[in-house]
Design a protein around this motif. Structure first.
Motif, PDB file in Angstrom:
ATOM      1  N   MET A  17     -15.250  35.225 -73.333  1.00 30.90           N
ATOM      2  CA  MET A  17     -15.194  34.471 -71.996  1.00 30.90           C
ATOM      3  C   MET A  17     -14.247  33.031 -72.483  1.00 30.90           C
ATOM      4  SD  MET A  17     -18.557  33.059 -70.077  1.00 30.90           S
ATOM      5  CE  MET A  17     -18.077  32.556 -68.422  1.00 30.90           C
ATOM      6  N   PRO A  18     -13.432  32.828 -71.399  1.00 30.93           N
ATOM      7  CA  PRO A  18     -12.556  31.795 -71.531  1.00 30.93           C
ATOM      8  C   PRO A  18     -12.917  30.235 -71.669  1.00 30.93           C
ATOM      9  CG  PRO A  18     -12.058  32.992 -69.299  1.00 30.93           C
ATOM     10  CD  PRO A  18     -13.175  33.472 -70.193  1.00 30.93           C
ATOM     11  N   THR A  19     -12.581  29.444 -72.240  1.00 25.86           N
ATOM     12  CA  THR A  19     -13.148  28.116 -72.512  1.00 25.86           C
ATOM     13  C   THR A  19     -12.790  27.364 -71.284  1.00 25.86           C
ATOM     14  OG1 THR A  19     -11.224  27.109 -73.349  1.00 25.86           O
ATOM     15  CG2 THR A  19     -12.664  27.982 -74.988  1.00 25.86           C
ATOM     16  N   THR A  20     -13.607  26.141 -70.874  1.00 23.71           N
ATOM     17  CA  THR A  20     -13.407  25.287 -69.796  1.00 23.71           C
ATOM     18  C   THR A  20     -11.907  24.928 -69.788  1.00 23.71           C
ATOM     19  OG1 THR A  20     -15.672  24.835 -69.567  1.00 23.71           O
ATOM     20  CG2 THR A  20     -14.247  23.286 -68.387  1.00 23.71           C
ATOM     21  N   TRP A  54      11.905  27.333 -55.902  1.00 21.64           N
ATOM     22  CA  TRP A  54      11.478  28.663 -56.134  1.00 21.64           C
ATOM     23  C   TRP A  54      11.645  29.072 -57.618  1.00 21.64           C
ATOM     24  CZ3 TRP A  54       8.718  29.642 -52.397  1.00 21.64           C
ATOM     25  CH2 TRP A  54       9.192  29.323 -50.879  1.00 21.64           C
ATOM     26  N   GLU A  55      12.477  28.623 -58.284  1.00 20.43           N
ATOM     27  CA  GLU A  55      12.644  29.043 -59.771  1.00 20.43           C
ATOM     28  C   GLU A  55      11.352  28.163 -60.615  1.00 20.43           C
ATOM     29  OE1 GLU A  55      14.329  31.390 -61.089  1.00 20.43           O
ATOM     30  OE2 GLU A  55      15.280  31.587 -58.914  1.00 20.43           O
ATOM     31  N   GLU A  56      11.156  27.056 -60.215  1.00 22.57           N
ATOM     32  CA  GLU A  56       9.909  26.147 -60.901  1.00 22.57           C
ATOM     33  C   GLU A  56       8.721  26.842 -60.502  1.00 22.57           C
ATOM     34  OE1 GLU A  56       7.823  21.977 -60.906  1.00 22.57           O
ATOM     35  OE2 GLU A  56       9.557  22.147 -60.210  1.00 22.57           O
ATOM     36  N   ALA A  57       8.400  27.416 -59.264  1.00 23.14           N
ATOM     37  CA  ALA A  57       7.471  28.091 -58.581  1.00 23.14           C
ATOM     38  C   ALA A  57       7.299  29.314 -59.427  1.00 23.14           C
ATOM     39  CB  ALA A  57       7.394  28.390 -57.134  1.00 23.14           C
ATOM     40  N   LEU A  58       8.055  29.993 -59.478  1.00 22.10           N
ATOM     41  CA  LEU A  58       8.040  31.385 -60.360  1.00 22.10           C
ATOM     42  C   LEU A  58       7.674  31.182 -61.851  1.00 22.10           C
ATOM     43  CD1 LEU A  58       8.546  34.539 -59.652  1.00 22.10           C
ATOM     44  CD2 LEU A  58      10.935  33.969 -60.197  1.00 22.10           C
ATOM     45  N   GLU A  59       8.174  30.078 -62.348  1.00 23.87           N
ATOM     46  CA  GLU A  59       7.662  29.820 -63.680  1.00 23.87           C
ATOM     47  C   GLU A  59       6.341  29.745 -63.912  1.00 23.87           C
ATOM     48  OE1 GLU A  59       8.449  26.632 -67.246  1.00 23.87           O
ATOM     49  OE2 GLU A  59      10.275  27.059 -65.861  1.00 23.87           O
ATOM     50  N   HIS A  60       5.826  28.906 -63.160  1.00 23.96           N
ATOM     51  CA  HIS A  60       4.254  28.435 -63.078  1.00 23.96           C
ATOM     52  C   HIS A  60       3.615  29.605 -62.653  1.00 23.96           C
ATOM     53  CE1 HIS A  60       5.066  24.283 -64.069  1.00 23.96           C
ATOM     54  NE2 HIS A  60       5.879  24.154 -63.046  1.00 23.96           N
ATOM     55  N   SER A  61       4.009  30.085 -61.617  1.00 18.57           N
ATOM     56  CA  SER A  61       2.951  31.236 -61.066  1.00 18.57           C
ATOM     57  C   SER A  61       2.836  32.633 -62.125  1.00 18.57           C
ATOM     58  CB  SER A  61       3.454  31.524 -59.661  1.00 18.57           C
ATOM     59  OG  SER A  61       4.857  32.218 -59.662  1.00 18.57           O
ATOM     60  N   GLY A  62       4.154  32.788 -62.623  1.00 16.17           N
ATOM     61  CA  GLY A  62       4.023  33.837 -63.642  1.00 16.17           C
ATOM     62  C   GLY A  62       3.155  33.610 -64.970  1.00 16.17           C
ATOM     63  N   ALA A  63       3.269  32.170 -65.276  1.00 16.33           N
ATOM     64  CA  ALA A  63       2.228  32.012 -66.210  1.00 16.33           C
ATOM     65  C   ALA A  63       0.903  31.885 -65.917  1.00 16.33           C
ATOM     66  CB  ALA A  63       2.346  30.506 -66.736  1.00 16.33           C
ATOM     67  N   ALA A  64       0.456  31.620 -64.568  1.00 16.79           N
ATOM     68  CA  ALA A  64      -0.920  31.717 -64.158  1.00 16.79           C
ATOM     69  C   ALA A  64      -1.307  33.164 -64.029  1.00 16.79           C
ATOM     70  CB  ALA A  64      -0.877  31.149 -62.901  1.00 16.79           C
ATOM     71  N   VAL A  65      -0.290  34.037 -63.407  1.00 15.69           N
ATOM     72  CA  VAL A  65      -0.740  35.440 -63.441  1.00 15.69           C
ATOM     73  C   VAL A  65      -0.853  36.063 -65.036  1.00 15.69           C
ATOM     74  CG1 VAL A  65       0.547  37.728 -62.870  1.00 15.69           C
ATOM     75  CG2 VAL A  65       0.424  35.670 -61.057  1.00 15.69           C
ATOM     76  N   ALA A  66       0.046  35.651 -65.884  1.00 15.39           N
ATOM     77  CA  ALA A  66      -0.117  36.028 -67.207  1.00 15.39           C
ATOM     78  C   ALA A  66      -1.345  35.833 -67.795  1.00 15.39           C
ATOM     79  CB  ALA A  66       0.919  35.918 -68.063  1.00 15.39           C
ATOM     80  N   ALA A  67      -1.748  34.793 -67.337  1.00 14.81           N
ATOM     81  CA  ALA A  67      -3.076  34.052 -68.090  1.00 14.81           C
ATOM     82  C   ALA A  67      -4.447  34.950 -67.348  1.00 14.81           C
ATOM     83  CB  ALA A  67      -3.322  32.728 -67.661  1.00 14.81           C
ATOM     84  N   ASP A  68      -4.245  35.312 -65.940  1.00 18.21           N
ATOM     85  CA  ASP A  68      -5.309  35.735 -65.339  1.00 18.21           C
ATOM     86  C   ASP A  68      -4.984  36.702 -64.252  1.00 18.21           C
ATOM     87  OD1 ASP A  68      -7.893  36.449 -64.208  1.00 18.21           O
ATOM     88  OD2 ASP A  68      -8.608  34.444 -63.953  1.00 18.21           O
ATOM     89  N   PRO A  69      -4.430  38.004 -64.735  1.00 19.53           N
ATOM     90  CA  PRO A  69      -3.727  38.885 -63.615  1.00 19.53           C
ATOM     91  C   PRO A  69      -4.646  39.267 -62.568  1.00 19.53           C
ATOM     92  CG  PRO A  69      -4.122  39.981 -65.587  1.00 19.53           C
ATOM     93  CD  PRO A  69      -4.676  38.524 -65.963  1.00 19.53           C
TER      94      PRO A  69
END
Length: 94
Positions: A1-4, A26-41
């Protein structure tokens, strides 16, 4: 389970993605959203934001992938509409 702390970090990354989308960065958005998706797809809002960021960047194949993942988890009509538009822009068949 992920930590807080991890959950809060991912949420902060998603907020950064949304802010960048709203600013048209858009490029910044893509970078951040890609990281969020990678962490919790399986988090649908993360996939939707990633799809929007990819679309804004003209990366339609990535947008299609994100919206497809979103509708497999949550079949809301707006997900299907976004997927249809991304597929059309990507030149994919119906």
């Amino acid at each position: 389970m992920p930590t807080t702390e991890l959950v809060e970090s991912i949420a902060a990354t998603q907020r950064a993605a949304i802010a960048a989308i709203e600013a048209g960065e858009w490029e910044e958005a893509l970078e951040h959203s890609g990281a969020a998706v990678a962490a919790d797809p399986e988090m649908v809002p993360y996939q939707i934001a990633h799809g929007f960021a990819a679309a804004g960047s003209g990366e339609w194949a990535t947008a299609v992938e994100a919206f497809e993942l979103a509708v497999t988890v949550d079949e809301r009509p707006e997900g299907w509409i976004n997927l249809a538009l991304a597929r059309l822009e990507a030149g994919l068949p119906e």
